[in-house]
Motif scaffolding. Structure first.
Motif, PDB file in Angstrom:
ATOM      1  N   TRP A 170       0.834  -1.206   0.000  1.00 10.86           N
ATOM      2  CA  TRP A 170       0.000   0.000   0.000  1.00 10.86           C
ATOM      3  C   TRP A 170       0.869   1.257   0.000  1.00 10.86           C
ATOM      4  N   MET A 171       1.899   1.254   0.845  1.00 12.91           N
ATOM      5  CA  MET A 171       2.782   2.416   0.916  1.00 12.91           C
ATOM      6  C   MET A 171       3.478   2.663  -0.419  1.00 12.91           C
ATOM      7  N   LEU A 172       3.991   1.595  -1.022  1.00  9.76           N
ATOM      8  CA  LEU A 172       4.704   1.748  -2.283  1.00  9.76           C
ATOM      9  C   LEU A 172       3.763   2.098  -3.427  1.00  9.76           C
ATOM     10  N   SER A 173       2.504   1.678  -3.343  1.00  7.62           N
ATOM     11  CA  SER A 173       1.517   2.114  -4.340  1.00  7.62           C
ATOM     12  C   SER A 173       1.332   3.625  -4.283  1.00  7.62           C
ATOM     13  N   LEU A 174       1.323   4.179  -3.069  1.00  7.68           N
ATOM     14  CA  LEU A 174       1.244   5.640  -2.932  1.00  7.68           C
ATOM     15  C   LEU A 174       2.474   6.315  -3.507  1.00  7.68           C
ATOM     16  N   ILE A 175       3.654   5.708  -3.288  1.00 11.58           N
ATOM     17  CA  ILE A 175       4.895   6.253  -3.848  1.00 11.58           C
ATOM     18  C   ILE A 175       4.831   6.259  -5.371  1.00 11.58           C
ATOM     19  N   LEU A 219      10.382  -6.074  -5.507  1.00 15.14           N
ATOM     20  CA  LEU A 219      10.516  -7.217  -4.602  1.00 15.14           C
ATOM     21  C   LEU A 219       9.258  -7.416  -3.770  1.00 15.14           C
ATOM     22  N   VAL A 220       8.680  -6.313  -3.289  1.00 13.48           N
ATOM     23  CA  VAL A 220       7.478  -6.408  -2.462  1.00 13.48           C
ATOM     24  C   VAL A 220       6.309  -6.927  -3.281  1.00 13.48           C
ATOM     25  N   PHE A 221       6.099  -6.378  -4.476  1.00 14.11           N
ATOM     26  CA  PHE A 221       4.962  -6.792  -5.302  1.00 14.11           C
ATOM     27  C   PHE A 221       5.102  -8.243  -5.764  1.00 14.11           C
ATOM     28  N   VAL A 222       6.327  -8.704  -5.954  1.00 15.09           N
ATOM     29  CA  VAL A 222       6.541 -10.101  -6.328  1.00 15.09           C
ATOM     30  C   VAL A 222       6.235 -11.024  -5.158  1.00 15.09           C
ATOM     31  N   SER A 223       6.537 -10.596  -3.941  1.00 15.27           N
ATOM     32  CA  SER A 223       6.440 -11.467  -2.768  1.00 15.27           C
ATOM     33  C   SER A 223       5.093 -11.422  -2.062  1.00 15.27           C
ATOM     34  N   TRP A 234      -0.429  -6.645  -9.899  1.00 15.57           N
ATOM     35  CA  TRP A 234       0.232  -6.629 -11.199  1.00 15.57           C
ATOM     36  C   TRP A 234       0.323  -5.219 -11.753  1.00 15.57           C
ATOM     37  N   LEU A 235      -0.674  -4.386 -11.461  1.00 17.70           N
ATOM     38  CA  LEU A 235      -0.606  -2.980 -11.871  1.00 17.70           C
ATOM     39  C   LEU A 235       0.561  -2.280 -11.173  1.00 17.70           C
ATOM     40  N   GLY A 236       0.706  -2.545  -9.865  1.00 16.14           N
ATOM     41  CA  GLY A 236       1.815  -1.947  -9.130  1.00 16.14           C
ATOM     42  C   GLY A 236       3.161  -2.434  -9.642  1.00 16.14           C
ATOM     43  N   LEU A 237       3.239  -3.727  -9.966  1.00 13.63           N
ATOM     44  CA  LEU A 237       4.491  -4.289 -10.467  1.00 13.63           C
ATOM     45  C   LEU A 237       4.870  -3.660 -11.806  1.00 13.63           C
ATOM     46  N   GLY A 238       3.900  -3.550 -12.713  1.00 13.86           N
ATOM     47  CA  GLY A 238       4.182  -2.936 -14.005  1.00 13.86           C
ATOM     48  C   GLY A 238       4.557  -1.470 -13.880  1.00 13.86           C
ATOM     49  N   ALA A 240       5.955  -0.050 -11.274  1.00 17.00           N
ATOM     50  CA  ALA A 240       7.294   0.036 -10.678  1.00 17.00           C
ATOM     51  C   ALA A 240       8.369  -0.201 -11.724  1.00 17.00           C
ATOM     52  N   PHE A 241       8.148  -1.174 -12.616  1.00 17.87           N
ATOM     53  CA  PHE A 241       9.104  -1.399 -13.694  1.00 17.87           C
ATOM     54  C   PHE A 241       9.188  -0.177 -14.616  1.00 17.87           C
ATOM     55  N   ALA A 242       8.035   0.457 -14.881  1.00 15.83           N
ATOM     56  CA  ALA A 242       8.035   1.645 -15.747  1.00 15.83           C
ATOM     57  C   ALA A 242       8.835   2.785 -15.117  1.00 15.83           C
ATOM     58  N   LEU A 243       8.639   3.017 -13.834  1.00 18.64           N
ATOM     59  CA  LEU A 243       9.384   4.076 -13.164  1.00 18.64           C
ATOM     60  C   LEU A 243      10.867   3.741 -13.061  1.00 18.64           C
ATOM     61  N   LEU A 244      11.188   2.459 -12.882  1.00 23.70           N
ATOM     62  CA  LEU A 244      12.582   2.052 -12.859  1.00 23.70           C
ATOM     63  C   LEU A 244      13.245   2.349 -14.205  1.00 23.70           C
TER      64      LEU A 244
END
Length: 454
Positions: A170-175, A219-223, A234-238, A240-244
């Protein structure tokens, strides 16, 4: 006498009203059943639990260093002291942490006893005030370091591993959301100018900060195992990859690729036991060191468009070694080396021609702050955690996704600190590292007792 007369008059008046008042006008007392009382207590407990979860998310969000340093910079950009707003928010949050620790002091004390090397490192940080080149700064930052350690302990004892991951998600989704909003609508804050023109920094003030947090988010979204809204994972994971990708951080990309390969191999090696796994990590560690310090890495850097001197890092490290040699045992005091153009960091700035704010190497940062003593304490504690998790793995008690998270986070702390640094006084990486250490101890105890935790 007057008091007795008044009480007697009041009694007679009450009896008269009770006798003369019609039954229909009498006020009925509320009757509560046991189920009503239980529901009321449950509602209060659920509210308290929700409030605790919200506070945990807010605290973790603040510890990432997102938004607040960007929109509320210090009065002097070269000052090591944060802005007044940042200090006020930090004090308020840690006051709440202190209250939570008091309410759960027994469990926190037991958990602290299980991670002696981490507590010892916090103690060395506090003791370094005795020889610090800036006493006030070391006292304040070591206090923040203690508070972050305490919150990490509370976070681990309060929530199971998967619940920790859900709160982190949840925290990282806000980030992630705030980084997109800031970069799109406030590009002056969210997109770098010189020297990294066009690289996204999102809710942070540097692209490498965004890249490091996005690796952590992946790592968090995978785990994580979400209880509901599974597709959001999966939305958060994608995202995060886009921002990376948009951060253009080669260090973060390298760490992310290494960790994903590691997780894949660990999944394949489940059936072979911890000995093979530990051997694998040892080989990876040795190869990583060789890759960093041998010439072939220069060819790789040229392929991805990076300077052979690692964007000035090699020159910075050479200058820092001379500073380390002046105070090899105790360092310059926790949090007291990097002071902009003041003190020893000012001399380093004059050598490299720019103003660094950290060593771009976690081990070097520890040497500068708490010396060889502090670095030795950290290394012993770190590899002790590897030994504990390998010992607990024999009994297969935890869900494997949680075990993989613990492996991945320990590897993340090692790999990311090769070219960056996680040694901020109140870093989210240190908080989760502390929680990971407590989780590993709980895993080992559960394994020895053959108890499967929730």
């Amino acid at each position: 006498q007057f008091s007795f007369a008044w009480k007697f008059f009041t009694f007679v008046q009450s009896v008269g009203i009770l006798i003369l008042e019609p039954p229909s006008c009498r006020r009925a007392l509320p009757v509560y059943s046991s189920s009503d009382i239980t529901m009321s207590v449950d509602r209060r407990l659920s509210f308290v639990g929700a409030a605790e979860r919200v506070f945990a998310v807010v605290m973790l969000f603040y510890a990432t260093g997102a938004i607040l340093p960007n929109f509320s910079p210090p009065d002097n950009p070269l000052s090591p002291h944060g802005s007044p707003l940042d200090r006020m928010v930090q004090s308020s949050l840690y006051a709440i942490v202190f209250g939570l620790i008091v309410l759960n002091w027994r469990e926190c004390v037991l958990a602290a006893r299980s991670i002696p090397w981490l507590i010892a490192l916090a103690g060395v940080a506090a003791l370094s005030a005795a020889w610090s080149q800036n006493l006030d700064l070391t006292l304040r930052r070591s206090a923040a370091f203690f508070a972050a350690t305490a919150f990490g302990i509370y976070f681990a004892i309060r929530y199971p591993i998967q619940e920790q991951l859900r709160l982190l998600a949840w925290m990282l989704s806000l980030i992630v959301a705030s980084s997109f909003v800031i970069a799109v609508f406030f590009p002056g804050y969210g997109i770098s100018r010189m020297p990294d023109l066009g690289a996204w920094q999102g809710a942070f003030n540097q692209k490498n900060d965004l890249g490091g947090v996005m690796v952590f988010a992946i790592l968090v979204f995978v785990s994580v195992e979400p209880r509901r809204l599974v597709n959001l994972r999966w939305l958060g994971l994608g995202s995060a990859f886009a921002l990376l990708y948009l951060s253009d951080s080669v260090t973060a990309w390298s760490v992310c690729a290494s960790l994903l390969v590691m997780l894949s191999i660990v999944s394949l090696l489940r059936q072979y036991g911890p000995v093979i796994i530990m051997l694998f990590f040892t080989i990876v560690f040795i190869c990583g060191l060789i890759a960093v310090f041998r010439n072939p890495v220069l060819d790789i850097l040229s392929l991805v468009g990076r300077n052979p001197d690692l964007t000035g890092r090699t020159e910075l490290w050479r200058a820092l070694w001379s500073a380390v040699s002046l105070r090899p045992l105790g360092g310059y005091g926790f949090g007291a080396f990097w002071m902009g153009l003041k003190g020893e960091s000012g001399a380093i700035s004059s050598i490299v021609g720019w103003v660094p704010y950290y060593a771009h190497d976690g081990s070097m940062d520890l040497l500068l702050q708490v010396g060889a003593v502090g670095l030795l304490v950290y290394v012993i504690g770190y590899f002790g955690l590897w030994w504990q998790i390998a010992h607990a793995r024999f009994h297969n008690v935890f869900h494997w996704r949680s075990i993989e998270w613990l492996y991945a986070y320990l590897a993340f702390m090692l790999l990311y600190n090769i070219a960056e640094s996680t040694w901020e006084p109140h870093s989210v990486f240190w908080i989760i590292y502390t929680a990971t250490a407590v989780n590993i101890y709980a895993l080992r105890v559960s394994a020895s007792c053959r108890i499967v935790p929730d």
